[in-house]
Design a protein around this motif. Sequence first.
Motif, PDB file in Angstrom:
ATOM      1  N   LEU A 274     -60.293 -39.853  54.816  1.00  0.00           N
ATOM      2  CA  LEU A 274     -59.049 -39.308  54.261  1.00  0.00           C
ATOM      3  C   LEU A 274     -57.943 -39.294  55.319  1.00  0.00           C
ATOM      4  CD1 LEU A 274     -57.971 -38.058  51.590  1.00  0.00           C
ATOM      5  CD2 LEU A 274     -58.421 -35.824  52.587  1.00  0.00           C
ATOM      6  N   LYS A 275     -58.307 -38.859  56.533  1.00  0.00           N
ATOM      7  CA  LYS A 275     -57.310 -38.799  57.614  1.00  0.00           C
ATOM      8  C   LYS A 275     -56.716 -40.156  57.903  1.00  0.00           C
ATOM      9  CE  LYS A 275     -60.181 -36.522  60.404  1.00  0.00           C
ATOM     10  NZ  LYS A 275     -60.806 -35.695  61.450  1.00  0.00           N
ATOM     11  N   GLU A 276     -57.580 -41.144  58.093  1.00  0.00           N
ATOM     12  CA  GLU A 276     -57.070 -42.400  58.649  1.00  0.00           C
ATOM     13  C   GLU A 276     -56.229 -43.205  57.670  1.00  0.00           C
ATOM     14  OE1 GLU A 276     -60.060 -45.212  59.984  1.00  0.00           O
ATOM     15  OE2 GLU A 276     -61.441 -44.556  58.448  1.00  0.00           O
ATOM     16  N   ILE A 277     -56.467 -43.079  56.366  1.00  0.00           N
ATOM     17  CA  ILE A 277     -55.659 -43.908  55.459  1.00  0.00           C
ATOM     18  C   ILE A 277     -54.642 -43.120  54.630  1.00  0.00           C
ATOM     19  CG2 ILE A 277     -57.317 -45.824  55.340  1.00  0.00           C
ATOM     20  CD1 ILE A 277     -58.111 -44.798  52.565  1.00  0.00           C
ATOM     21  N   SER A 278     -54.809 -41.779  54.526  1.00  0.00           N
ATOM     22  CA  SER A 278     -53.813 -41.041  53.733  1.00  0.00           C
ATOM     23  C   SER A 278     -53.001 -40.076  54.597  1.00  0.00           C
ATOM     24  CB  SER A 278     -54.498 -40.265  52.608  1.00  0.00           C
ATOM     25  OG  SER A 278     -55.133 -39.115  53.135  1.00  0.00           O
ATOM     26  N   TYR A 279     -53.390 -39.953  55.878  1.00  0.00           N
ATOM     27  CA  TYR A 279     -52.689 -39.088  56.844  1.00  0.00           C
ATOM     28  C   TYR A 279     -52.724 -37.610  56.449  1.00  0.00           C
ATOM     29  CZ  TYR A 279     -50.979 -43.858  57.468  1.00  0.00           C
ATOM     30  OH  TYR A 279     -50.911 -45.212  57.584  1.00  0.00           O
ATOM     31  N   VAL A 280     -53.636 -37.250  55.563  1.00  0.00           N
ATOM     32  CA  VAL A 280     -53.885 -35.829  55.276  1.00  0.00           C
ATOM     33  C   VAL A 280     -54.776 -35.320  56.408  1.00  0.00           C
ATOM     34  CG1 VAL A 280     -55.076 -34.226  53.722  1.00  0.00           C
ATOM     35  CG2 VAL A 280     -53.706 -36.101  52.771  1.00  0.00           C
ATOM     36  N   HIS A 281     -54.408 -34.189  56.999  1.00  0.00           N
ATOM     37  CA  HIS A 281     -55.248 -33.643  58.066  1.00  0.00           C
ATOM     38  C   HIS A 281     -56.495 -33.030  57.448  1.00  0.00           C
ATOM     39  CE1 HIS A 281     -55.901 -30.595  61.531  1.00  0.00           C
ATOM     40  NE2 HIS A 281     -56.833 -31.517  61.463  1.00  0.00           N
ATOM     41  N   ALA A 282     -57.602 -33.714  57.631  1.00  0.00           N
ATOM     42  CA  ALA A 282     -58.840 -33.260  57.001  1.00  0.00           C
ATOM     43  C   ALA A 282     -59.871 -32.926  58.060  1.00  0.00           C
ATOM     44  CB  ALA A 282     -59.372 -34.336  56.070  1.00  0.00           C
ATOM     45  N   GLU A 283     -60.682 -31.933  57.764  1.00  0.00           N
ATOM     46  CA  GLU A 283     -61.776 -31.593  58.677  1.00  0.00           C
ATOM     47  C   GLU A 283     -63.075 -31.543  57.907  1.00  0.00           C
ATOM     48  OE1 GLU A 283     -61.944 -28.928  62.087  1.00  0.00           O
ATOM     49  OE2 GLU A 283     -60.060 -28.112  61.317  1.00  0.00           O
ATOM     50  N   GLY A 284     -64.107 -32.136  58.490  1.00  0.00           N
ATOM     51  CA  GLY A 284     -65.444 -32.006  57.934  1.00  0.00           C
ATOM     52  C   GLY A 284     -66.129 -30.867  58.665  1.00  0.00           C
ATOM     53  N   PHE A 285     -66.782 -30.000  57.900  1.00  0.00           N
ATOM     54  CA  PHE A 285     -67.349 -28.797  58.505  1.00  0.00           C
ATOM     55  C   PHE A 285     -68.770 -28.548  58.024  1.00  0.00           C
ATOM     56  CE2 PHE A 285     -65.742 -25.329  60.997  1.00  0.00           C
ATOM     57  CZ  PHE A 285     -64.546 -25.862  61.449  1.00  0.00           C
ATOM     58  N   ALA A 286     -69.599 -28.023  58.915  1.00  0.00           N
ATOM     59  CA  ALA A 286     -70.888 -27.497  58.476  1.00  0.00           C
ATOM     60  C   ALA A 286     -70.555 -26.278  57.611  1.00  0.00           C
ATOM     61  CB  ALA A 286     -71.733 -27.099  59.677  1.00  0.00           C
ATOM     62  N   ALA A 287     -71.013 -26.284  56.366  1.00  0.00           N
ATOM     63  CA  ALA A 287     -70.542 -25.286  55.396  1.00  0.00           C
ATOM     64  C   ALA A 287     -70.671 -23.862  55.915  1.00  0.00           C
ATOM     65  CB  ALA A 287     -71.297 -25.451  54.078  1.00  0.00           C
ATOM     66  N   GLY A 288     -71.744 -23.579  56.637  1.00  0.00           N
ATOM     67  CA  GLY A 288     -71.986 -22.225  57.116  1.00  0.00           C
ATOM     68  C   GLY A 288     -71.082 -21.815  58.269  1.00  0.00           C
ATOM     69  N   GLU A 289     -70.409 -22.766  58.878  1.00  0.00           N
ATOM     70  CA  GLU A 289     -69.563 -22.479  60.030  1.00  0.00           C
ATOM     71  C   GLU A 289     -68.166 -22.011  59.642  1.00  0.00           C
ATOM     72  OE1 GLU A 289     -71.679 -21.993  62.783  1.00  0.00           O
ATOM     73  OE2 GLU A 289     -69.773 -22.536  63.701  1.00  0.00           O
ATOM     74  N   LEU A 290     -67.768 -22.335  58.433  1.00  0.00           N
ATOM     75  CA  LEU A 290     -66.401 -22.026  57.998  1.00  0.00           C
ATOM     76  C   LEU A 290     -66.091 -20.540  58.208  1.00  0.00           C
ATOM     77  CD1 LEU A 290     -64.532 -24.154  56.878  1.00  0.00           C
ATOM     78  CD2 LEU A 290     -65.133 -23.423  54.580  1.00  0.00           C
ATOM     79  N   LYS A 291     -67.058 -19.694  57.835  1.00  0.00           N
ATOM     80  CA  LYS A 291     -66.834 -18.250  57.894  1.00  0.00           C
ATOM     81  C   LYS A 291     -66.758 -17.738  59.327  1.00  0.00           C
ATOM     82  CE  LYS A 291     -71.780 -17.193  57.354  1.00  0.00           C
ATOM     83  NZ  LYS A 291     -72.238 -18.587  57.176  1.00  0.00           N
ATOM     84  N   HIS A 292     -67.128 -18.571  60.298  1.00  0.00           N
ATOM     85  CA  HIS A 292     -67.059 -18.146  61.700  1.00  0.00           C
ATOM     86  C   HIS A 292     -65.694 -18.422  62.320  1.00  0.00           C
ATOM     87  CE1 HIS A 292     -71.239 -16.950  61.852  1.00  0.00           C
ATOM     88  NE2 HIS A 292     -71.567 -18.086  61.258  1.00  0.00           N
ATOM     89  N   GLY A 293     -64.683 -18.477  61.520  1.00  0.00           N
ATOM     90  CA  GLY A 293     -63.338 -18.622  62.078  1.00  0.00           C
ATOM     91  C   GLY A 293     -62.388 -19.422  61.210  1.00  0.00           C
ATOM     92  N   THR A 294     -62.830 -20.622  60.851  1.00  0.00           N
ATOM     93  CA  THR A 294     -61.893 -21.558  60.224  1.00  0.00           C
ATOM     94  C   THR A 294     -61.465 -21.147  58.829  1.00  0.00           C
ATOM     95  OG1 THR A 294     -62.965 -23.220  61.565  1.00  0.00           O
ATOM     96  CG2 THR A 294     -61.537 -24.033  59.842  1.00  0.00           C
ATOM     97  N   ILE A 295     -62.244 -20.286  58.201  1.00  0.00           N
ATOM     98  CA  ILE A 295     -61.883 -19.847  56.845  1.00  0.00           C
ATOM     99  C   ILE A 295     -60.507 -19.157  56.841  1.00  0.00           C
ATOM    100  CG2 ILE A 295     -62.991 -17.555  56.851  1.00  0.00           C
ATOM    101  CD1 ILE A 295     -64.144 -18.498  54.015  1.00  0.00           C
TER     102      ILE A 295
END
Length: 359
Positions: free
Chosen positions: A241-262
């Motif tokens: 998604l990042k490289e062709i649509s320039y949307v800033h996307a992040e892939g995350f380990a689902a359980g890690e989201l709640k440790h900050g990025t949420i």
Amino acid sequence: DKGPYPFYMLKEINEQPIVMRRLLAAYTKADGQVEMPAALLSALAAADRLYIVAAGTSYHAGLIGKPLFESLAYVPVEVHLASEFGYHLPLLSAHPLFIFLTQSGETADIREVLVKVKKMGAPTLTITNVVTSTLAREADHVLALHAGPEIAVASTKAYTAQVAVEALLAKALGDFKGTEAATKFDVTHWLSMAAAGQQTLIDQQARLHELATTLFAGQDRAFYIGRGSDHAVSLEAALKLKEISYVHAEGFAAGELKHGTIALIEPGTPTVAFVTDPLTAARTRSNAEEVAARGGHVAIIATSDLAEVGDDLVVPAIEPRLTPLVAIVAGQLLAYFTSLDRGYDVDRPRNLAKSVTVE
Ligand code: F6R
């Protein structure tokens, strides 16, 4: 020649089922046994640890390979980014074997590693789409990806070919060592199922276009989440998604989201959750609910065995270690249609080259 396709990327996404079948023809015999060079199997069996070294999308394919080699051939595997590994060598095992995953065979970051480990006398294998490339020539062993020329800058069919070759090689090594897990793993069956599963998604392009538009229109950032191999697929889907649509996307380990990025989730923030592994499906779903509770726009992509009413896309279920071969097609098509909606040159995104020959 793009044929009827508006962009090479769409052509190459469409070719993936054919590539799966081509790999089966190239690497299996009529009786279903996997055929790999004897010298390569001996070298692999003599190794006490495999080091997969790669960059970008090929690194993501390496992440899928680790559990395949570990579970089928009982050999520990480390997966490393070439650009890091070349300069910060970890403490190596006594008998390491290096596997370089590279579509082009020309990635300079990998060559830096190859030169270094060859000096140490370690055996090397290059798995590449270009068997005449530098990294193919310089390694002790070579396996071809048989994906056919990949023209679009965003790698698609080379990624799934890499995962399939890893599965074939892990099965062959497991058989060579006589592991019980390899005996039970019918790689021909599962790769045929993967090809059929990929085709199911390719046939749902209209649905994926609709989903891409609903999720990403007017958005400049996005998350992909999942656990285990779904985490690795999330990293790759986000990169696409990042490289062709320039949307800033992040892939995350689902359980890690709640440790900050949420903290980044706002009303409407697109978040795609992959749910393809029975072991963690319930956990990933609850992580997706946490995102939805904060107003995030959640889309769930689930395999048929785990699907629930209200899921956004159902993908055919196959052997969980190989689900990435199917699930990633959804990620590829979401990226493709987002780039298309925005009117970008899908095949030639800004700032990028097809093979990266500088460190
Ligand atoms: C992304 C992409 C890159 C490459 C990376 C490694 O779509 O194509 O991330 O995967 O530059 O290239 P190879 O596989 O040629 O070593």
